[in-house]
Write a protein that holds these residues in place. Structure first.
Motif, PDB file in Angstrom:
ATOM      1  N   PRO A 270       0.824  -1.216   0.000  1.00  0.00           N
ATOM      2  CA  PRO A 270       0.000   0.000   0.000  1.00  0.00           C
ATOM      3  C   PRO A 270       0.849   1.253   0.000  1.00  0.00           C
ATOM      4  O   PRO A 270       1.958   1.277   0.523  1.00  0.00           O
ATOM      5  N   ASP A 271       0.275   2.316  -0.582  1.00  0.00           N
ATOM      6  CA  ASP A 271       0.985   3.597  -0.627  1.00  0.00           C
ATOM      7  C   ASP A 271       1.271   4.074   0.791  1.00  0.00           C
ATOM      8  O   ASP A 271       0.436   3.974   1.679  1.00  0.00           O
ATOM      9  N   ALA A 272       2.459   4.610   1.029  1.00  0.00           N
ATOM     10  CA  ALA A 272       2.848   5.070   2.360  1.00  0.00           C
ATOM     11  C   ALA A 272       4.056   5.969   2.241  1.00  0.00           C
ATOM     12  O   ALA A 272       4.755   5.965   1.232  1.00  0.00           O
ATOM     13  N   PHE A 273       4.280   6.751   3.321  1.00  0.00           N
ATOM     14  CA  PHE A 273       5.485   7.558   3.388  1.00  0.00           C
ATOM     15  C   PHE A 273       6.645   6.688   3.860  1.00  0.00           C
ATOM     16  O   PHE A 273       6.468   5.786   4.666  1.00  0.00           O
ATOM     17  N   ARG A 274       7.838   6.980   3.346  1.00  0.00           N
ATOM     18  CA  ARG A 274       9.018   6.216   3.739  1.00  0.00           C
ATOM     19  C   ARG A 274      10.236   7.113   3.614  1.00  0.00           C
ATOM     20  O   ARG A 274      10.224   8.096   2.864  1.00  0.00           O
ATOM     21  N   MET A 275      11.276   6.783   4.379  1.00  0.00           N
ATOM     22  CA  MET A 275      12.540   7.505   4.271  1.00  0.00           C
ATOM     23  C   MET A 275      13.366   6.870   3.162  1.00  0.00           C
ATOM     24  O   MET A 275      13.335   5.658   2.955  1.00  0.00           O
ATOM     25  N   PHE A 276      14.134   7.712   2.459  1.00  0.00           N
ATOM     26  CA  PHE A 276      14.853   7.263   1.271  1.00  0.00           C
ATOM     27  C   PHE A 276      16.117   8.096   1.129  1.00  0.00           C
ATOM     28  O   PHE A 276      16.089   9.321   1.290  1.00  0.00           O
ATOM     29  N   VAL A 277      17.241   7.424   0.863  1.00  0.00           N
ATOM     30  CA  VAL A 277      18.502   8.118   0.606  1.00  0.00           C
ATOM     31  C   VAL A 277      18.709   8.175  -0.902  1.00  0.00           C
ATOM     32  O   VAL A 277      18.849   7.147  -1.565  1.00  0.00           O
ATOM     33  N   ASN A 278      18.687   9.377  -1.435  1.00  0.00           N
ATOM     34  CA  ASN A 278      18.821   9.558  -2.878  1.00  0.00           C
ATOM     35  C   ASN A 278      20.222   9.116  -3.318  1.00  0.00           C
ATOM     36  O   ASN A 278      21.222   9.659  -2.846  1.00  0.00           O
ATOM     37  N   PRO A 279      20.323   8.129  -4.228  1.00  0.00           N
ATOM     38  CA  PRO A 279      21.643   7.647  -4.640  1.00  0.00           C
ATOM     39  C   PRO A 279      22.439   8.668  -5.441  1.00  0.00           C
ATOM     40  O   PRO A 279      23.640   8.531  -5.589  1.00  0.00           O
ATOM     41  N   VAL A 280      21.759   9.676  -5.988  1.00  0.00           N
ATOM     42  CA  VAL A 280      22.449  10.683  -6.799  1.00  0.00           C
ATOM     43  C   VAL A 280      22.960  11.820  -5.926  1.00  0.00           C
ATOM     44  O   VAL A 280      24.138  12.169  -5.959  1.00  0.00           O
ATOM     45  N   LYS A 282      22.742  11.840  -2.513  1.00  0.00           N
ATOM     46  CA  LYS A 282      23.146  11.306  -1.205  1.00  0.00           C
ATOM     47  C   LYS A 282      22.404  11.981  -0.051  1.00  0.00           C
ATOM     48  O   LYS A 282      22.805  11.863   1.098  1.00  0.00           O
ATOM     49  N   GLU A 283      21.301  12.661  -0.332  1.00  0.00           N
ATOM     50  CA  GLU A 283      20.523  13.311   0.708  1.00  0.00           C
ATOM     51  C   GLU A 283      19.410  12.379   1.181  1.00  0.00           C
ATOM     52  O   GLU A 283      18.899  11.558   0.422  1.00  0.00           O
ATOM     53  N   LYS A 284      19.026  12.548   2.441  1.00  0.00           N
ATOM     54  CA  LYS A 284      17.898  11.786   2.984  1.00  0.00           C
ATOM     55  C   LYS A 284      16.611  12.518   2.626  1.00  0.00           C
ATOM     56  O   LYS A 284      16.494  13.721   2.838  1.00  0.00           O
ATOM     57  N   GLU A 285      15.661  11.787   2.074  1.00  0.00           N
ATOM     58  CA  GLU A 285      14.420  12.381   1.608  1.00  0.00           C
ATOM     59  C   GLU A 285      13.231  11.601   2.152  1.00  0.00           C
ATOM     60  O   GLU A 285      13.336  10.416   2.460  1.00  0.00           O
ATOM     61  N   LEU A 286      12.090  12.295   2.230  1.00  0.00           N
ATOM     62  CA  LEU A 286      10.822  11.672   2.612  1.00  0.00           C
ATOM     63  C   LEU A 286       9.988  11.512   1.356  1.00  0.00           C
ATOM     64  O   LEU A 286       9.754  12.478   0.623  1.00  0.00           O
ATOM     65  N   LEU A 287       9.535  10.289   1.091  1.00  0.00           N
ATOM     66  CA  LEU A 287       8.811   9.983  -0.142  1.00  0.00           C
ATOM     67  C   LEU A 287       7.367   9.606   0.166  1.00  0.00           C
ATOM     68  O   LEU A 287       7.079   8.962   1.181  1.00  0.00           O
ATOM     69  N   ALA A 288       6.464   9.995  -0.753  1.00  0.00           N
ATOM     70  CA  ALA A 288       5.074   9.525  -0.738  1.00  0.00           C
ATOM     71  C   ALA A 288       4.769   9.029  -2.144  1.00  0.00           C
ATOM     72  O   ALA A 288       5.015   9.734  -3.123  1.00  0.00           O
ATOM     73  N   SER A 289       4.244   7.813  -2.234  1.00  0.00           N
ATOM     74  CA  SER A 289       3.987   7.209  -3.541  1.00  0.00           C
ATOM     75  C   SER A 289       2.515   6.844  -3.654  1.00  0.00           C
ATOM     76  O   SER A 289       1.920   6.299  -2.719  1.00  0.00           O
ATOM     77  N   TYR A 290       1.914   7.152  -4.814  1.00  0.00           N
ATOM     78  CA  TYR A 290       0.513   6.835  -5.083  1.00  0.00           C
ATOM     79  C   TYR A 290       0.417   6.142  -6.436  1.00  0.00           C
ATOM     80  O   TYR A 290       1.123   6.506  -7.385  1.00  0.00           O
ATOM     81  N   ARG A 291      -0.471   5.178  -6.514  1.00  0.00           N
ATOM     82  CA  ARG A 291      -0.688   4.479  -7.782  1.00  0.00           C
ATOM     83  C   ARG A 291      -2.126   4.679  -8.220  1.00  0.00           C
ATOM     84  O   ARG A 291      -3.063   4.445  -7.448  1.00  0.00           O
ATOM     85  N   SER A 292      -2.297   5.098  -9.457  1.00  0.00           N
ATOM     86  CA  SER A 292      -3.625   5.379  -9.991  1.00  0.00           C
ATOM     87  C   SER A 292      -4.229   4.108 -10.575  1.00  0.00           C
ATOM     88  O   SER A 292      -3.587   3.403 -11.364  1.00  0.00           O
ATOM     89  N   ASP A 293      -5.478   3.822 -10.200  1.00  0.00           N
ATOM     90  CA  ASP A 293      -6.200   2.697 -10.799  1.00  0.00           C
ATOM     91  C   ASP A 293      -6.705   3.047 -12.190  1.00  0.00           C
ATOM     92  O   ASP A 293      -7.066   2.157 -12.960  1.00  0.00           O
ATOM     93  N   SER A 304      13.214  16.858   0.533  1.00  0.00           N
ATOM     94  CA  SER A 304      14.463  16.721   1.280  1.00  0.00           C
ATOM     95  C   SER A 304      14.207  16.909   2.765  1.00  0.00           C
ATOM     96  O   SER A 304      13.473  17.815   3.174  1.00  0.00           O
ATOM     97  N   GLU A 305      14.820  16.031   3.566  1.00  0.00           N
ATOM     98  CA  GLU A 305      14.647  16.148   5.009  1.00  0.00           C
ATOM     99  C   GLU A 305      15.245  17.456   5.518  1.00  0.00           C
ATOM    100  O   GLU A 305      14.732  18.046   6.466  1.00  0.00           O
ATOM    101  N   SER A 306      16.324  17.911   4.907  1.00  0.00           N
ATOM    102  CA  SER A 306      16.916  19.181   5.338  1.00  0.00           C
ATOM    103  C   SER A 306      15.966  20.344   5.086  1.00  0.00           C
ATOM    104  O   SER A 306      15.864  21.270   5.896  1.00  0.00           O
TER     105      SER A 306
END
Length: 636
Positions: A270-280, A282-293, A304-306
């Protein structure tokens, strides 16, 4: 004197540490608490904006889908399109000959255009519609009206639409030169198309419907959000294959970092917020993902968390500066307080240091006052002065107490041994009672009365002979229970029998050997050997058990070193400290002449040697053999 161990330095450092810890905990807690509130608020805000943006995209795509379905299920459109395309190919109605008249073609085109315009609707939810037949002809309605020829090979979507017979196909954003002509802006326009097959009444494919919409209109909500959101969040829209639809001109590598992340809708989570380290970045980011039916697209919002915590970071910096100023002032106050407390203590220290024996209880010593301004220290100083009047008497009492100390320690140590032996003897009687060994119980209880008389006597000293007789009775009691499994031997030089020794120093060693020796397979052998040695006597208790572990020996030797260094008797427990008890009593009785060695034999088992110097009464007679006999008759 170490200046860091003074009362003033300790008080000063303690006060300072309390202040530093308090401010640190306060700032860290507030930062954590405020960060949580801000993160929760930001996630709620981003979540609402993300869903709103997704709904706007779905709304535009739903309009395109509805138009394509209206065309797909409209028999009127399909019949007129077929009729018009037949006219274009030169086909005549049945019963006529020659080419269709131009007026008929114009009439058919007008009729088809009116029908398609009605299908699109008066509000024009889409910008362009094309109908394609399979004879390379197409008809458009919208900004581009009329018929045209097309080559399927030039249409990258053609084969995918033909293979997909059960639904729609959404094409990627493409630069649309034709639609760009109808926009006043000089910027090139992109469009997105939705394709479907439509069928004749016999359910056979008769053509393809293409519905076009401007790219900027579909992703207008995403563009507005990317420009106006308070956290400078980034938006990426992609499908299940990882193909990116939005943004168009962004760095492809940066956008690709958000595609098909573990835990998004494509992975079935299910769609949810998650922490993610951008590989490009290198910053820590907060992501929200949604999928359209509706479209199957994924919309990912990244912040960006900063950026998210920028207000908290600014607050933390200001708080640290203010806390530093307050901290310096508080440390100065702690220094003043420590000085005021310790200055009177230094005066008391000087008075104690300068005190002489002849001053004890004198009027000159009692006449000194402190007047420190601190009631507790003034009372302490007055108590010290009054103590002088009692110190002389206390010194006399101390000398008397020291003369009785040795006897008191011996009695206390003996009292630790008596219950230890009694517990083990009662346990043995209990075990024999369970086995109905009545005769053996009678013999043991008779010996028990002798034990109690021996160990309950007020005297802490005994003779080697009495101690060995007491030990022999203990072995005989245990042999009643174990039978031939227990084998023991006493080899004693009779010249040591009259010598004085502390009470209960051999039997606990035998008890210890039996306790650990019975953990091995029988027979269990115990040998007690007594002999004269140099200027004293020694008794060795050896067994054939598993011996002492290295950890046990290290612990025992460490305790012995501690006693030798501090010259103090530690608190002893009944269980596990019997050997140390014996060492202390030997030390108290014989001083430096005490012998106490614990170790393991070369072949197997443990060996403990105890002893001491000659103490009256004794009268060594050379050449006399021992009268102690083996109890089982077997070879030891």
């Amino acid at each position: 004197m170490n200046k860091f161990r003074t009362i003033r330095s300790i008080l000063f450092m303690t006060y300072s540490l309390i202040i530093i810890v308090f401010f640190a905990v306060l700032v860290i807690w507030f930062y954590w608490w405020a960060s949580g509130l801000l993160r929760t608020g930001a996630t709620d805000t981003l979540g609402g904006l993300g869903r709103s943006m997704q709904e706007r995209i779905d709304s535009e795509m739903t309009k395109m889908n509805d138009v394509s379905l209206d065309v797909m299920y409209s028999n009127l459109i399909k019949n007129n399109f077929k009729k018009y395309m037949s006219d274009m190919d030169g086909e005549l109605p049945e019963g006529t000959a020659g080419s269709p008249p131009a007026g008929i073609q114009v009439e058919n085109a007008k009729e088809l255009s009116e029908i398609l315009t009605a299908a699109i609707g008066p509000s024009r939810p889409v910008e362009q519609l094309y109908l394609y037949d399979f004879d390379n002809n197409a008809y458009g309605n919208g900004f581009d009206n009329g018929e045209r020829a097309y080559d399927p090979e030039d249409k990258p979507w053609f084969r995918a639409v033909m293979d997909n017979t059960n639904g729609k196909i959404i094409g990627p954003p493409v630069l649309d030169e034709e639609m760009s002509r109808f926009i006043s802006s000089r910027e090139k326009q992109y469009s997105i198309s939705l394709y479907r097959l439509f069928y004749d009444p016999y359910n056979a494919p008769m053509g393809i419907v293409e519905v076009k919409q401007y790219y900027n209109r579909i992703f207008e909500g995403a563009a507005d959000f990317a420009k106006q959101n308070p956290f400078h969040a980034k938006v990426v829209v992609y499908d299940d294959t990882g193909r990116i639809f939005y943004p168009l001109e962004d760095d492809a590598e940066q956008s690709a970092a958000y595609v098909l992340l573990p835990g998004d809708g494509a992975a079935g989570i299910p769609d949810a917020f998650r922490m993610f380290v951008n590989p490009v970045t290198k910053e820590k980011e907060l992501l929200a993902s949604y999928r359209s039916d509706v479209t199957g697209w994924h919309t990912t919002i990244a912040v960006s968390e900063s950026e998210l915590l920028a207000p908290i970071a600014d607050f933390a910096e200001r708080t640290v500066l203010i806390a530093a100023v307050i901290l310096l002032f508080a440390i100065f106050l702690s220094f003043v307080a420590a000085k005021r407390i310790t200055l009177p203590i230094m005066k008391i220290h000087r008075a104690v240091r300068n005190m002489r024996l002849e001053d004890l209880g004198s009027a000159r010593a009692l006449s000194k006052e402190l007047n420190s301004g601190l009631s507790e220290l003034d009372q302490l100083h007055w108590s010290f002065l009054k103590m002088n009047t009692r110190l002389k008497q206390s010194m006399d009492e101390l000398l008397l107490a020291q003369s009785q100390e040795l006897q008191a320690k011996m009695v206390a140590l003996n009292s630790q041994m008596n219950p230890h032996f009694l517990y083990n003897a009662l346990a043995t009687i209990h075990a024999m009672a369970e086995e109905n060994m009545n005769g053996q119980i009678v013999a043991m209880t008779e010996n028990m009365s002798g034990f109690l008389r021996y160990i309950s006597s007020d005297e802490s000293a005994s003779t080697v002979e009495a101690e060995l007789l007491h030990t022999q009775k203990y072995l005989e009691i245990n042999q009643i229970r174990y039978g031939r499994k227990l084998q023991f031997e006493l080899a004693i030089d009779e010249r040591i029998l009259p010598l004085s020794c502390p009470k209960l120093i051999v039997q606990p060693l035998v008890e210890n050997a039996l306790k650990f020796g019975t953990q091995q397979e029988p027979p269990w052998r115990i040998r007690i050997a007594g002999r004269l040695h140099d200027d004293g006597w020694q008794i060795e208790v050896a067994d054939n058990g598993g011996g002492f572990s290295r950890e046990s020996l290290d612990l025992l030797h460490g305790k012995i070193r501690e006693i030798d260094e501090t010259n103090a008797v530690p608190m002893l427990k009944l269980d596990g400290m019997g050997l140390l008890n014996i060492y202390i009593r030997l030390k108290l009785t014989f001083g430096e002449g005490a012998v106490f060695r614990v170790g393991n034999k070369t072949e197997e088992g443990a060996s403990i040697v105890i002893g001491g110097p000659f103490l009256a009464p004794h009268n060594p007679v050379e050449g006399r053999s021992t009268g102690w006999k083996r109890r089982d008759g077997s070879e030891f």
